[in-house]
Design an enzyme around this catalytic site. Sequence first.
Site, PDB file in Angstrom:
ATOM      1  N   ARG A  51       0.843  -1.207   0.000  1.00  0.00           N
ATOM      2  CA  ARG A  51       0.000   0.000   0.000  1.00  0.00           C
ATOM      3  C   ARG A  51       0.881   1.262   0.000  1.00  0.00           C
ATOM      4  O   ARG A  51       0.947   1.996  -0.977  1.00  0.00           O
ATOM      5  CB  ARG A  51      -0.948  -0.035   1.210  1.00  0.00           C
ATOM      6  CG  ARG A  51      -2.074   0.975   1.128  1.00  0.00           C
ATOM      7  CD  ARG A  51      -1.709   2.383   1.539  1.00  0.00           C
ATOM      8  NE  ARG A  51      -1.242   2.492   2.915  1.00  0.00           N
ATOM      9  CZ  ARG A  51      -0.731   3.594   3.424  1.00  0.00           C
ATOM     10  NH1 ARG A  51      -0.613   4.691   2.683  1.00  0.00           N
ATOM     11  NH2 ARG A  51      -0.284   3.626   4.675  1.00  0.00           N
ATOM     12  N   ASP A  52       1.597   1.499   1.093  1.00  0.00           N
ATOM     13  CA  ASP A  52       2.354   2.749   1.225  1.00  0.00           C
ATOM     14  C   ASP A  52       3.480   2.804   0.194  1.00  0.00           C
ATOM     15  O   ASP A  52       3.825   3.868  -0.331  1.00  0.00           O
ATOM     16  CB  ASP A  52       2.938   2.843   2.649  1.00  0.00           C
ATOM     17  CG  ASP A  52       3.126   4.269   3.128  1.00  0.00           C
ATOM     18  OD1 ASP A  52       3.194   5.171   2.285  1.00  0.00           O
ATOM     19  OD2 ASP A  52       3.226   4.477   4.346  1.00  0.00           O
ATOM     20  N   HIS A  87       4.121   4.005  12.949  1.00  0.00           N
ATOM     21  CA  HIS A  87       4.326   3.933  11.496  1.00  0.00           C
ATOM     22  C   HIS A  87       5.334   5.021  11.122  1.00  0.00           C
ATOM     23  O   HIS A  87       4.982   6.179  10.945  1.00  0.00           O
ATOM     24  CB  HIS A  87       2.961   4.162  10.822  1.00  0.00           C
ATOM     25  CG  HIS A  87       2.973   4.255   9.334  1.00  0.00           C
ATOM     26  ND1 HIS A  87       2.489   3.261   8.518  1.00  0.00           N
ATOM     27  CD2 HIS A  87       3.385   5.228   8.491  1.00  0.00           C
ATOM     28  CE1 HIS A  87       2.597   3.619   7.254  1.00  0.00           C
ATOM     29  NE2 HIS A  87       3.152   4.819   7.209  1.00  0.00           N
ATOM     30  N   HIS A  94       8.503   6.779   8.883  1.00  0.00           N
ATOM     31  CA  HIS A  94       9.221   6.912   7.608  1.00  0.00           C
ATOM     32  C   HIS A  94      10.652   7.284   7.962  1.00  0.00           C
ATOM     33  O   HIS A  94      10.902   7.966   8.959  1.00  0.00           O
ATOM     34  CB  HIS A  94       8.548   7.953   6.719  1.00  0.00           C
ATOM     35  CG  HIS A  94       7.290   7.428   6.086  1.00  0.00           C
ATOM     36  ND1 HIS A  94       7.214   7.094   4.757  1.00  0.00           N
ATOM     37  CD2 HIS A  94       6.088   7.122   6.624  1.00  0.00           C
ATOM     38  CE1 HIS A  94       6.000   6.618   4.498  1.00  0.00           C
ATOM     39  NE2 HIS A  94       5.290   6.630   5.614  1.00  0.00           N
ATOM     40  N   CYS A 125       3.768   9.163   0.950  1.00  0.00           N
ATOM     41  CA  CYS A 125       2.455   9.676   0.556  1.00  0.00           C
ATOM     42  C   CYS A 125       2.610  10.642  -0.621  1.00  0.00           C
ATOM     43  O   CYS A 125       3.376  11.596  -0.542  1.00  0.00           O
ATOM     44  CB  CYS A 125       1.814  10.390   1.740  1.00  0.00           C
ATOM     45  SG  CYS A 125       0.265  11.196   1.323  1.00  0.00           S
ATOM     46  N   ASN A 155       9.187   4.355   3.978  1.00  0.00           N
ATOM     47  CA  ASN A 155       8.963   3.874   5.349  1.00  0.00           C
ATOM     48  C   ASN A 155      10.254   3.280   5.893  1.00  0.00           C
ATOM     49  O   ASN A 155      11.173   2.981   5.134  1.00  0.00           O
ATOM     50  CB  ASN A 155       7.935   2.733   5.349  1.00  0.00           C
ATOM     51  CG  ASN A 155       6.560   3.175   4.950  1.00  0.00           C
ATOM     52  OD1 ASN A 155       6.311   3.493   3.807  1.00  0.00           O
ATOM     53  ND2 ASN A 155       5.652   3.187   5.905  1.00  0.00           N
TER      54      ASN A 155
END
Length: 319
Positions: free
Chosen positions: A22-23, A214, A216, A247, A256
């Site tokens: 996803r990310d 979460h 980065h 993002c 990340n």
Amino acid sequence: MKHASTPLSEGSAVTVCEVGPRDGFQSEKTFIPTARKIEIVDAMFAAGVRNVQVTSFVSPRAVPQLSDATEVIAGIRRPAGSVVSALIPNLKGAERAAAAGVDAVHTVVSASATHNLKNVNRSVDQSLIEFEVVTALMHREGIAVEGGIATAFGCPFEGVVPPERVAQIARRYQELGAKRVSLGDTTGMATPASVRAAIRAIRAEAPEVEICLHFHNTRGVGLACVMTGLAEGVSYYDASIGGLGGCPFAAGATGNICTEDLVYLLQESGFETGIDLEGITDVARMTQDTLGRDLPGQILKAGPRLRKFDPQMTATARG
Ligand code: COA
Ligand code: ZN
């Protein structure tokens, strides 16, 4: 109420949630074939990962790369005990995710107004009001809700985000019955000190919710922030294969923290992740081959600590 700062003891289980599909994939310009996405997620499961944020159910105009969300979820082989989650920004996303058969949804709202507007085109309050309907629907369907809070450690447009603001949103999520809140460090602004402050503020304001961190690695302190999380007793972390991620709607976003680097750190520190380091590094290599460029992960380049090199292959200083 849980004690604010009991460190996680050695031998404890730590959950690593893989968010690369996803990310990581969301900002890739070239469309990754659906079958390849499925192969990569299946390989993650085979390496022992049990929590994967597989995709997002967002506007296909906002993120064309993930327009095949339903097909990816339909195609993966889900081992026993696996938790397949997807990011959702609104009720429409929640309905699509439920129809696709996810186990959990990750709702997303930013702690800062400007990023929320750029990311999901609404105010923070509008998002939270919509999540009342979303969580009620998800809970009726037996789907767990993880409440995501983006820009939790700072916003690239507004700067400082006070921990009290993050704690207020966590409290709203707790009231909605979210199982966990996830503190998103959207552009790598977290530091050990701000991580400690945010965790403690949440524990004071919303003691029932579990915390996910979460990070980065934009400024190189992602794993240092994990160490702070462990010292504060947090046992749930997101990470992305090869260190992909970022993002598309936040200025200066980069990858990340890297899954295999995190697994290495946790394993060498005596924590149980259930993930095979060699297996997950192979998945990083497979992802790197798919994207056709080097990924930032360091274990991917250096191998594990006890990797042995052939002395014959290295020159001596004497020539
Ligand atoms: N999935 C698919 N389509 C969706 C959708 C969803 N979750 N939500 C809205 N849409 C569609 C609507 O049906 C509508 O389609 P139409 O033009 O064919 O009628 C269109 O998108 C616009 O809907 P609207 O409600 O006005 O959305 P918006 O333009 O205000 O955008 C979001 C809001 C939330 C849908 C959009 O900003 C978005 O998807 N953001 C996600 C960003 C993201 O993934 N960021 C990275 C992760 S943090
Ligand atoms: Zn992220």
